[in-house]
Design a protein around this motif. Sequence first.
Motif, PDB file in Angstrom:
ATOM      1  N   THR A  83       0.846  -1.194   0.000  1.00 33.74           N
ATOM      2  CA  THR A  83       0.000   0.000   0.000  1.00 33.74           C
ATOM      3  C   THR A  83       0.879   1.240   0.000  1.00 33.74           C
ATOM      4  N   PRO A  84       0.319   2.404  -0.317  1.00 31.29           N
ATOM      5  CA  PRO A  84       1.082   3.642  -0.178  1.00 31.29           C
ATOM      6  C   PRO A  84       1.557   3.870   1.262  1.00 31.29           C
ATOM      7  N   ALA A  85       0.782   3.409   2.240  1.00 30.17           N
ATOM      8  CA  ALA A  85       1.194   3.555   3.646  1.00 30.17           C
ATOM      9  C   ALA A  85       2.490   2.806   3.910  1.00 30.17           C
ATOM     10  N   LEU A  86       2.664   1.648   3.286  1.00 28.69           N
ATOM     11  CA  LEU A  86       3.906   0.895   3.450  1.00 28.69           C
ATOM     12  C   LEU A  86       5.084   1.681   2.910  1.00 28.69           C
ATOM     13  N   SER A  87       4.889   2.372   1.801  1.00 35.19           N
ATOM     14  CA  SER A  87       6.001   3.166   1.255  1.00 35.19           C
ATOM     15  C   SER A  87       6.457   4.214   2.263  1.00 35.19           C
ATOM     16  N   ASN A  88       5.508   4.833   2.957  1.00 35.39           N
ATOM     17  CA  ASN A  88       5.860   5.844   3.949  1.00 35.39           C
ATOM     18  C   ASN A  88       6.615   5.230   5.129  1.00 35.39           C
ATOM     19  N   VAL A  89       6.195   4.047   5.563  1.00 34.14           N
ATOM     20  CA  VAL A  89       6.884   3.387   6.675  1.00 34.14           C
ATOM     21  C   VAL A  89       8.300   2.994   6.253  1.00 34.14           C
ATOM     22  N   TYR A  90       8.471   2.596   4.999  1.00 28.71           N
ATOM     23  CA  TYR A  90       9.824   2.320   4.509  1.00 28.71           C
ATOM     24  C   TYR A  90      10.694   3.574   4.611  1.00 28.71           C
ATOM     25  N   TYR A 108      18.683   0.244   1.872  1.00 33.43           N
ATOM     26  CA  TYR A 108      17.705  -0.791   1.535  1.00 33.43           C
ATOM     27  C   TYR A 108      16.275  -0.257   1.694  1.00 33.43           C
ATOM     28  N   TYR A 109      15.977   0.300   2.862  1.00 25.52           N
ATOM     29  CA  TYR A 109      14.602   0.762   3.102  1.00 25.52           C
ATOM     30  C   TYR A 109      14.254   1.970   2.231  1.00 25.52           C
ATOM     31  N   THR A 110      15.228   2.828   1.980  1.00 25.76           N
ATOM     32  CA  THR A 110      14.980   3.965   1.096  1.00 25.76           C
ATOM     33  C   THR A 110      14.686   3.476  -0.319  1.00 25.76           C
ATOM     34  N   GLU A 111      15.381   2.443  -0.763  1.00 21.59           N
ATOM     35  CA  GLU A 111      15.115   1.866  -2.084  1.00 21.59           C
ATOM     36  C   GLU A 111      13.725   1.235  -2.129  1.00 21.59           C
ATOM     37  N   GLN A 112      13.320   0.570  -1.057  1.00 23.17           N
ATOM     38  CA  GLN A 112      11.971  -0.003  -1.011  1.00 23.17           C
ATOM     39  C   GLN A 112      10.925   1.114  -1.107  1.00 23.17           C
ATOM     40  N   TRP A 113      11.197   2.240  -0.416  1.00 19.41           N
ATOM     41  CA  TRP A 113      10.299   3.405  -0.525  1.00 19.41           C
ATOM     42  C   TRP A 113      10.229   3.877  -1.975  1.00 19.41           C
ATOM     43  N   ARG A 114      11.386   4.019  -2.617  1.00 21.83           N
ATOM     44  CA  ARG A 114      11.430   4.530  -3.987  1.00 21.83           C
ATOM     45  C   ARG A 114      10.612   3.645  -4.926  1.00 21.83           C
ATOM     46  N   PHE A 120       2.924   3.623  -6.694  1.00 12.71           N
ATOM     47  CA  PHE A 120       1.656   4.200  -6.250  1.00 12.71           C
ATOM     48  C   PHE A 120       1.511   5.682  -6.596  1.00 12.71           C
ATOM     49  N   ASN A 121       2.620   6.413  -6.645  1.00 19.23           N
ATOM     50  CA  ASN A 121       2.597   7.837  -6.972  1.00 19.23           C
ATOM     51  C   ASN A 121       1.529   8.575  -6.154  1.00 19.23           C
ATOM     52  N   HIS A 122       1.576   8.411  -4.845  1.00 21.93           N
ATOM     53  CA  HIS A 122       0.597   9.009  -3.933  1.00 21.93           C
ATOM     54  C   HIS A 122       1.179  10.322  -3.383  1.00 21.93           C
ATOM     55  N   PRO A 123       0.642  11.478  -3.791  1.00 23.09           N
ATOM     56  CA  PRO A 123       1.238  12.762  -3.398  1.00 23.09           C
ATOM     57  C   PRO A 123       1.358  12.952  -1.882  1.00 23.09           C
ATOM     58  N   GLY A 124       0.326  12.609  -1.135  1.00 24.74           N
ATOM     59  CA  GLY A 124       0.369  12.813   0.313  1.00 24.74           C
ATOM     60  C   GLY A 124       1.449  11.997   0.985  1.00 24.74           C
ATOM     61  N   TYR A 125       1.560  10.739   0.600  1.00 24.35           N
ATOM     62  CA  TYR A 125       2.599   9.893   1.184  1.00 24.35           C
ATOM     63  C   TYR A 125       3.982  10.295   0.683  1.00 24.35           C
ATOM     64  N   PHE A 126       4.067  10.813  -0.551  1.00 20.74           N
ATOM     65  CA  PHE A 126       5.363  11.311  -1.020  1.00 20.74           C
ATOM     66  C   PHE A 126       5.838  12.444  -0.129  1.00 20.74           C
ATOM     67  N   VAL A 127       4.942  13.362   0.198  1.00 22.28           N
ATOM     68  CA  VAL A 127       5.313  14.506   1.051  1.00 22.28           C
ATOM     69  C   VAL A 127       5.835  14.024   2.396  1.00 22.28           C
ATOM     70  N   SER A 128       5.087  13.160   3.053  1.00 24.98           N
ATOM     71  CA  SER A 128       5.510  12.652   4.362  1.00 24.98           C
ATOM     72  C   SER A 128       6.828  11.917   4.276  1.00 24.98           C
ATOM     73  N   ALA A 129       6.951  11.050   3.278  1.00 21.97           N
ATOM     74  CA  ALA A 129       8.169  10.255   3.131  1.00 21.97           C
ATOM     75  C   ALA A 129       9.374  11.128   2.813  1.00 21.97           C
ATOM     76  N   ALA A 130       9.198  12.100   1.933  1.00 18.51           N
ATOM     77  CA  ALA A 130      10.316  12.974   1.567  1.00 18.51           C
ATOM     78  C   ALA A 130      10.798  13.773   2.773  1.00 18.51           C
ATOM     79  N   ILE A 131       9.879  14.222   3.606  1.00 21.22           N
ATOM     80  CA  ILE A 131      10.265  14.942   4.826  1.00 21.22           C
ATOM     81  C   ILE A 131      10.982  13.996   5.780  1.00 21.22           C
ATOM     82  N   ASN A 132      10.471  12.774   5.939  1.00 16.30           N
ATOM     83  CA  ASN A 132      11.153  11.789   6.785  1.00 16.30           C
ATOM     84  C   ASN A 132      12.586  11.561   6.311  1.00 16.30           C
TER      85      ASN A 132
END
Length: 167
Positions: A83-90, A108-114, A120-132
């Motif tokens: 899910t997109p949520a998993l990408s954010n947790v990665y 490894y985890y950053t690559e899994q996020w990428r 998924f190309n989910h804008p909201g999760y991209f924002v959160s993940a990029a800030i993380n």
Amino acid sequence: PASSVGMIGGLLAQLSRQTGHRLWPKAFRWKELDEEQKAIRLEIVYILDQYAVVLFLIGDPNPLPMFYSVVAGLNIAETMEDTPALSNVYAQMGAIMGFIPIRSQAEYYTEQWRILNERFNHPGYFVSAAINLATMESGMGLWDLVEERMEKVVEICNEIGNNRQAG
């Protein structure tokens, strides 16, 4: 867990579970769930995600609860279809591994996020993940990467009217 000893034990259990996910993914990951179970697990992942963010923002001097919440959320998120949520947790896990520092795991985890972010190309999760990820990558001097992502974050935030995260 209520005590430091309990937190360490709980964290070790979650890290062991994550090791199982990595070594034997078919046994632990991508379980078929009914919609209600999936919704419950996604809600738990979301709550653990927000808890980790709050602990980071308040500057909790004890990093164990934040680390525990991210690993527990990751383990839950990996038990269902991606899910997109998993990408954010990665991304959260990548940032934590970068702070520890365990660079190979951060990568490894950053690559899994990428991979999931592209899927998924989910804008909201991209924002959160990029800030993380920026919290870790800026500390590593990866300024060009941080600048590129933060420019995209501001662009997305402006498009969706998220003035708080747009800066």
